[in-house]
Design an enzyme around this catalytic site. Structure first.
Site, PDB file in Angstrom:
ATOM      1  N   VAL A 202      -2.833   4.093  -1.850  1.00  0.00           N
ATOM      2  CA  VAL A 202      -1.988   4.571  -0.749  1.00  0.00           C
ATOM      3  C   VAL A 202      -2.822   5.410   0.206  1.00  0.00           C
ATOM      4  O   VAL A 202      -3.492   6.359  -0.209  1.00  0.00           O
ATOM      5  CB  VAL A 202      -0.817   5.444  -1.273  1.00  0.00           C
ATOM      6  CG1 VAL A 202       0.054   5.923  -0.111  1.00  0.00           C
ATOM      7  CG2 VAL A 202       0.019   4.690  -2.291  1.00  0.00           C
TER       8      VAL A 202
ATOM      9  N   THR B 286     -14.556  -6.019   1.089  1.00  0.00           N
ATOM     10  CA  THR B 286     -14.779  -4.822   1.927  1.00  0.00           C
ATOM     11  C   THR B 286     -14.799  -3.549   1.081  1.00  0.00           C
ATOM     12  O   THR B 286     -15.701  -2.717   1.200  1.00  0.00           O
ATOM     13  CB  THR B 286     -13.660  -4.724   2.988  1.00  0.00           C
ATOM     14  OG1 THR B 286     -13.612  -5.966   3.683  1.00  0.00           O
ATOM     15  CG2 THR B 286     -13.915  -3.601   3.955  1.00  0.00           C
TER      16      THR B 286
ATOM     17  N   LYS C 160      -2.034  -1.646  -4.213  1.00  0.00           N
ATOM     18  CA  LYS C 160      -0.643  -1.130  -4.094  1.00  0.00           C
ATOM     19  C   LYS C 160       0.394  -2.193  -4.406  1.00  0.00           C
ATOM     20  O   LYS C 160       1.437  -1.902  -4.981  1.00  0.00           O
ATOM     21  CB  LYS C 160      -0.381  -0.545  -2.708  1.00  0.00           C
ATOM     22  CG  LYS C 160      -0.264  -1.576  -1.578  1.00  0.00           C
ATOM     23  CD  LYS C 160      -1.272  -1.387  -0.519  1.00  0.00           C
ATOM     24  CE  LYS C 160      -1.582  -2.683   0.149  1.00  0.00           C
ATOM     25  NZ  LYS C 160      -2.823  -2.699   0.848  1.00  0.00           N
TER      26      LYS C 160
ATOM     27  N   GLY D  28     -10.364  -6.999  15.051  1.00  0.00           N
ATOM     28  CA  GLY D  28     -10.455  -6.784  13.606  1.00  0.00           C
ATOM     29  C   GLY D  28      -9.599  -5.634  13.101  1.00  0.00           C
ATOM     30  O   GLY D  28      -9.696  -5.236  11.943  1.00  0.00           O
TER      31      GLY D  28
ATOM     32  N   LYS E  48       3.499   0.939  -0.593  1.00  0.00           N
ATOM     33  CA  LYS E  48       2.929   2.293  -0.660  1.00  0.00           C
ATOM     34  C   LYS E  48       4.040   3.326  -0.849  1.00  0.00           C
ATOM     35  O   LYS E  48       3.888   4.283  -1.629  1.00  0.00           O
ATOM     36  CB  LYS E  48       2.136   2.583   0.611  1.00  0.00           C
ATOM     37  CG  LYS E  48       0.871   1.717   0.724  1.00  0.00           C
ATOM     38  CD  LYS E  48       0.277   1.779   2.124  1.00  0.00           C
ATOM     39  CE  LYS E  48      -0.973   0.924   2.251  1.00  0.00           C
ATOM     40  NZ  LYS E  48      -1.413   0.744   3.639  1.00  0.00           N
TER      41      LYS E  48
ATOM     42  N   GLU F  62      -4.995  -8.046  10.596  1.00  0.00           N
ATOM     43  CA  GLU F  62      -5.356  -9.263   9.857  1.00  0.00           C
ATOM     44  C   GLU F  62      -4.955 -10.498  10.664  1.00  0.00           C
ATOM     45  O   GLU F  62      -3.997 -10.461  11.441  1.00  0.00           O
ATOM     46  CB  GLU F  62      -4.570  -9.324   8.532  1.00  0.00           C
ATOM     47  CG  GLU F  62      -4.734  -8.110   7.643  1.00  0.00           C
ATOM     48  CD  GLU F  62      -5.993  -8.169   6.810  1.00  0.00           C
ATOM     49  OE1 GLU F  62      -6.607  -9.253   6.727  1.00  0.00           O
ATOM     50  OE2 GLU F  62      -6.384  -7.114   6.267  1.00  0.00           O
TER      51      GLU F  62
ATOM     52  N   ASP G 119       3.624  -3.965   3.462  1.00  0.00           N
ATOM     53  CA  ASP G 119       2.503  -3.135   3.009  1.00  0.00           C
ATOM     54  C   ASP G 119       2.958  -1.671   2.877  1.00  0.00           C
ATOM     55  O   ASP G 119       2.714  -1.017   1.856  1.00  0.00           O
ATOM     56  CB  ASP G 119       1.363  -3.257   4.032  1.00  0.00           C
ATOM     57  CG  ASP G 119       0.196  -2.331   3.744  1.00  0.00           C
ATOM     58  OD1 ASP G 119      -0.664  -2.696   2.934  1.00  0.00           O
ATOM     59  OD2 ASP G 119       0.164  -1.219   4.320  1.00  0.00           O
TER      60      ASP G 119
ATOM     61  N   GLU H  70      -5.708   6.345  -6.730  1.00  0.00           N
ATOM     62  CA  GLU H  70      -5.718   7.132  -5.484  1.00  0.00           C
ATOM     63  C   GLU H  70      -5.872   6.235  -4.242  1.00  0.00           C
ATOM     64  O   GLU H  70      -5.263   6.481  -3.204  1.00  0.00           O
ATOM     65  CB  GLU H  70      -6.870   8.142  -5.532  1.00  0.00           C
ATOM     66  CG  GLU H  70      -6.939   9.068  -4.339  1.00  0.00           C
ATOM     67  CD  GLU H  70      -5.719   9.954  -4.215  1.00  0.00           C
ATOM     68  OE1 GLU H  70      -5.513  10.817  -5.072  1.00  0.00           O
ATOM     69  OE2 GLU H  70      -4.938   9.773  -3.250  1.00  0.00           O
TER      70      GLU H  70
ATOM     71  N   GLY I  34     -10.003   0.839   5.586  1.00  0.00           N
ATOM     72  CA  GLY I  34     -11.444   0.747   5.845  1.00  0.00           C
ATOM     73  C   GLY I  34     -12.212   0.900   4.551  1.00  0.00           C
ATOM     74  O   GLY I  34     -11.809   1.651   3.656  1.00  0.00           O
TER      75      GLY I  34
HETATM   76  N1  HSE Z   1      -3.527  -3.149   6.139  1.00  0.00           N
HETATM   77  C1  HSE Z   1      -3.307  -1.773   5.844  1.00  0.00           C
HETATM   78  C2  HSE Z   1      -3.073  -1.004   7.118  1.00  0.00           C
HETATM   79  C3  HSE Z   1      -4.434  -1.121   5.105  1.00  0.00           C
HETATM   80  O1  HSE Z   1      -3.050  -1.566   8.208  1.00  0.00           O
HETATM   81  O2  HSE Z   1      -2.882   0.205   7.030  1.00  0.00           O
HETATM   82  C4  HSE Z   1      -4.499  -1.554   3.676  1.00  0.00           C
HETATM   83  O3  HSE Z   1      -3.337  -1.198   2.993  1.00  0.00           O
END
Ligand code: HSE
Length: 425
Positions: free
Chosen positions: A134, A16, A107, A189, A207, A192, A203, A131, A304
């Site tokens: 995060v 992506t 990250k 979508g 960050k 995940e 996640d 950049e 995205g």
């Molecule tokens: N999966 C992350 C989110 C985006 O839902 O913000 C990628 O780090």
């Protein structure tokens, strides 16, 4: 521009983000050339999956062999967007050793193995830019490293996971409970198929490790971040919080407390008037506080392909326009600060607990809180009889005192379920 500079790029990964970087460079090529004099050329793309190779790809651009990029001396910058922490590490390490500057959106890699990569970048005088790692399109790394250099940041609050913010926003709007909204988000979508990293807080923790390191100039790795997810937050919790004037958000909190660092991620109640409370849907935001700035907030799309690609391309152009690697080359961790023990931190709490509805029960609970020095700020009783549910908000208190009190409350015979607790920001 008086001089044009050709910058040859090797792109690792055509998923992506990788495909968005490729297309964005094609689309913006002439504007970037006119505006900066940088002539961006993606000359090689590493992609193992031949189904992802576009029909219009020029012959010889796509390869499944990393050495075609690493050993090509004409490639200036390697962009890593394959994800994962094994191959990505090996590729970035080798690319820097073979003379290339590098850009990554990864990250998890930086939060777990960043030290070795940043040290290598420093020793070899390479750029290691990140950049896109995060908050997607939000230029938070640039702002924190450059614009905030004299700001003496002491607090960074982030909504840095879009999936959880999307789910919590829909719960706040009364559109369903956690499992059904997660399922819907997966169908559309927005989440995940394997959502654990997002909903479990991992996640966001990676960050916040990166943001904490930059804010306080001291290394924070993923293992230094205590994190919790939103899996146990119910629609009822969100509704009760709303009735009390709060919004529930998954918050990353990086703080400098008495010269020590605390970085954590947890679901928390925010007053509805807090700037972060207004961040809805899959948007991200980072709220900075510092001695010299007061407060600054940046918000925008945190994920995205195309938004994230804008951050990658800005790093590439910035490297091309920076003659010497300078202070932006890699890490800004020139301090080595201790961590503040989590249970010594202070927080206010929201508690929801089912109790027997008879005289003396409230007094028992109040007595337990009193013994541990926990002061109650507000209390609501929902329902009666066996269904009586108490919803309390405490004043800020040491977390270890609070959890000792909760442990005692849950052992009271009048307590009928596991108390639900959430921090209040
Ligand atoms: N999966 C992350 C989110 C985006 O839902 O913000 C990628 O780090």
């Amino acid at each position: 521009m008086s001089r044009e500079m050709v910058v040859r790029i090797g792109l690792l990964g055509f998923g992506t983000i990788g495909s968005s970087v490729y297309r964005l460079i094609e689309k913006e090529h002439d504007n970037i050339l006119d505006g900066t004099g940088v002539d961006l050329q993606v000359v090689k793309v590493l992609e193992q999956d031949s189904r992802k190779i576009p029909q219009d790809a020029a012959p010889g651009v796509f390869t499944a062999d990393f050495s075609e990029i690493a050993d090509d001396p004409s490639i200036d910058i390697v962009v890593e967007v394959i994800g994962g922490t094994d191959w990505a590490y090996t590729f970035l390490d080798e690319a820097m050793r073979k003379g290339k500057n590098v850009v990554t959106a990864n990250k998890q890699l930086l939060a777990s193995k960043g030290r070795a990569l940043f040290d290598l970048a420093r020793d070899l005088r390479r750029h290691l830019r990140f950049e896109a790692s995060v908050a997607g399109a939000i230029p938070i790394i640039k702002v924190m490293r450059e614009s905030m250099i004299a700001a003496e940041l002491h607090t960074v609050y982030g909504i840095v996971n879009g999936t959880t913010n999307y789910i919590l926003t829909r719960m706040y709007n009364g559109e369903g409970d956690y499992p059904e909204i997660l399922a819907k988000a997966q169908e559309l979508g927005y989440a995940e198929a394997e959502p654990t990293a997002d909903v479990g807080g991992g996640d966001a923790a990676a960050k916040m490790a990166i943001l904490g390191s930059i804010a306080f100039h001291s290394r924070v790795t993923l293992s230094d971040v205590a994190y919790e997810g939103i899996q146990d937050v119910s629609q009822e919790d969100v509704r009760y919080a709303k009735d009390l004037g709060f919004v529930v958000k998954l918050i990353g909190a990086a703080r400098l407390v008495d010269g020590r660092v605390s970085v954590r991620v947890y679901p928390a109640l925010l007053p509805q008037e807090h700037p972060l409370a207004a961040i809805s849907g899959s948007h991200n935001a980072v709220f900075l506080q510092g001695e010299s700035i007061g407060e600054i907030m940046l918000m925008g799309p945190g994920a995205g392909g195309v938004p994230t690609a804008t951050a990658v391309v800005s790093d590439i152009v910035s490297i091309a326009n920076t003659k010497d690697v300078g202070f932006l080359q890699s890490c800004s961790c020139y301090r080595s600060l201790d961590f503040y023990p989590a249970d010594e931190m202070e927080s206010a709490f929201f508690i929801k607990v089912n109790v027997e509805d008879r005289s003396g029960v409230l007094a028992q609970i109040a007595a337990v809180f009193g013994t541990h020095g926990v002061s109650v700020a507000s209390l609501i009783q929902k329902g009666q009889g066996d269904e009586a549910e108490l919803v309390l908000i405490t004043h800020p208190t040491k977390e270890k005192n609070f959890f000792a009190a909760i442990e005692q409350v849950r052992r009271l015979p009048s307590c009928k379920n596991e108390p639900m607790t959430l921090r209040v920001l």
